[in-house]
Design a protein around this motif. Structure first.
Motif, PDB file in Angstrom:
ATOM      1  N   LEU A  45       3.574  28.260 -54.558  1.00  0.00           N
ATOM      2  CA  LEU A  45       4.278  28.881 -55.677  1.00  0.00           C
ATOM      3  C   LEU A  45       3.508  30.100 -56.173  1.00  0.00           C
ATOM      4  CD1 LEU A  45       6.682  28.621 -57.628  1.00  0.00           C
ATOM      5  CD2 LEU A  45       5.236  27.185 -59.066  1.00  0.00           C
ATOM      6  N   TRP A  46       2.201  29.953 -56.282  1.00  0.00           N
ATOM      7  CA  TRP A  46       1.326  31.041 -56.715  1.00  0.00           C
ATOM      8  C   TRP A  46       1.429  32.233 -55.763  1.00  0.00           C
ATOM      9  CZ3 TRP A  46      -4.678  30.100 -57.153  1.00  0.00           C
ATOM     10  CH2 TRP A  46      -5.284  31.148 -57.817  1.00  0.00           C
ATOM     11  N   GLY A  47       1.368  31.940 -54.471  1.00  0.00           N
ATOM     12  CA  GLY A  47       1.413  33.004 -53.469  1.00  0.00           C
ATOM     13  C   GLY A  47       2.764  33.676 -53.336  1.00  0.00           C
ATOM     14  N   GLY A  55      -3.630  38.069 -65.682  1.00  0.00           N
ATOM     15  CA  GLY A  55      -4.841  37.292 -65.411  1.00  0.00           C
ATOM     16  C   GLY A  55      -4.741  35.849 -65.861  1.00  0.00           C
ATOM     17  N   ARG A  56      -4.115  35.614 -67.012  1.00  0.00           N
ATOM     18  CA  ARG A  56      -4.003  34.230 -67.506  1.00  0.00           C
ATOM     19  C   ARG A  56      -3.092  33.387 -66.605  1.00  0.00           C
ATOM     20  NH1 ARG A  56      -1.204  37.530 -70.764  1.00  0.00           N
ATOM     21  NH2 ARG A  56       1.010  37.093 -71.039  1.00  0.00           N
ATOM     22  N   THR A  57      -2.119  34.024 -65.951  1.00  0.00           N
ATOM     23  CA  THR A  57      -1.255  33.299 -65.020  1.00  0.00           C
ATOM     24  C   THR A  57      -2.048  32.913 -63.780  1.00  0.00           C
ATOM     25  OG1 THR A  57       0.645  34.534 -65.837  1.00  0.00           O
ATOM     26  CG2 THR A  57       0.920  33.378 -63.751  1.00  0.00           C
ATOM     27  N   ALA A 108      -0.511  25.081 -72.242  1.00  0.00           N
ATOM     28  CA  ALA A 108       0.839  24.964 -72.814  1.00  0.00           C
ATOM     29  C   ALA A 108       0.885  25.539 -74.229  1.00  0.00           C
ATOM     30  CB  ALA A 108       1.277  23.502 -72.820  1.00  0.00           C
ATOM     31  N   ALA A 109      -0.165  25.324 -75.006  1.00  0.00           N
ATOM     32  CA  ALA A 109      -0.202  25.858 -76.368  1.00  0.00           C
ATOM     33  C   ALA A 109      -0.227  27.383 -76.358  1.00  0.00           C
ATOM     34  CB  ALA A 109      -1.423  25.305 -77.109  1.00  0.00           C
ATOM     35  N   VAL A 110      -1.037  27.965 -75.490  1.00  0.00           N
ATOM     36  CA  VAL A 110      -1.096  29.427 -75.385  1.00  0.00           C
ATOM     37  C   VAL A 110       0.249  29.979 -74.934  1.00  0.00           C
ATOM     38  CG1 VAL A 110      -2.136  31.333 -74.071  1.00  0.00           C
ATOM     39  CG2 VAL A 110      -3.597  29.538 -75.031  1.00  0.00           C
ATOM     40  N   ALA A 111       0.858  29.334 -73.936  1.00  0.00           N
ATOM     41  CA  ALA A 111       2.168  29.790 -73.445  1.00  0.00           C
ATOM     42  C   ALA A 111       3.229  29.673 -74.536  1.00  0.00           C
ATOM     43  CB  ALA A 111       2.572  28.982 -72.215  1.00  0.00           C
ATOM     44  N   ALA A 112       3.179  28.603 -75.316  1.00  0.00           N
ATOM     45  CA  ALA A 112       4.165  28.414 -76.388  1.00  0.00           C
ATOM     46  C   ALA A 112       4.021  29.487 -77.463  1.00  0.00           C
ATOM     47  CB  ALA A 112       4.021  27.025 -77.002  1.00  0.00           C
TER      48      ALA A 112
END
Length: 160
Positions: A45-47, A55-57, A108-112
């Motif tokens: 999935l990453w590739g 960068g965070r992803t 998840a908290a950062v993404a939210a």
């Protein structure tokens, strides 16, 4: 008193079956296969993500891959053990689960927050996973400590 011969603590340990119990083998194979499958899935999935990723992803994909590989290594380690484990495998699994839960909750908290979805749901679900992993870690440590304490008691009695 019975006429049965008494075994020393060392003899009892030596008589333990060196193969893993069926339940432990199933758990080890499941961890190994799920970890490998997860690592393959996450890295593919990453590739396959189009375009440059933030960068965070990249960090999130890398951490999820590491967690999957940790479970695969745990399963492989457990399958290769041929000595009594004294609940060490449960302690290792609990720490992997706790680390994965804490880091995943943080991601998840950062993404939210970044998506504006609200922090409450991410923290509630993540907090539940962290709490369960923490309870399992405490239980695993207590069980291992009790088994090791019992082994020491048996060893002391043997020397007496």
């Amino acid at each position: 008193m019975t006429d049965e011969p008494r075994l020393s603590a060392r003899e009892m340990l030596d008589h333990l079956d060196t193969t893993l119990a069926r339940r432990t083998r199933v758990r080890a194979v499941t961890a190994l296969l799920a970890g490998l499958a997860g690592a393959v899935f996450v890295t593919s999935l990453w590739g396959s993500e189009p375009g440059p990723l933030p960068g965070r992803t990249h960090l999130s994909f890398a951490l999820f891959t590491v967690f999957c590989l940790a479970w695969a290594c745990y399963g492989g380690w457990l399958l290769t053990r041929r000595v009594p484990l004294f609940a060490t495998e449960q302690v290792v699994a609990a720490w992997i689960a706790l680390a994965a839960s804490v880091v995943t909750t943080g991601i998840a908290a950062v993404a939210a927050v970044r998506s504006g979805a609200g922090l409450g749901f991410a923290l509630a679900v993540g907090g539940l996973f962290v709490a369960v992993a923490l309870v399992l870690a405490v239980r695993a440590h207590r069980r291992r400590a009790a088994l090791l304490r019992r082994r020491r008691e048996l060893t002391r009695r043997e020397r007496s």
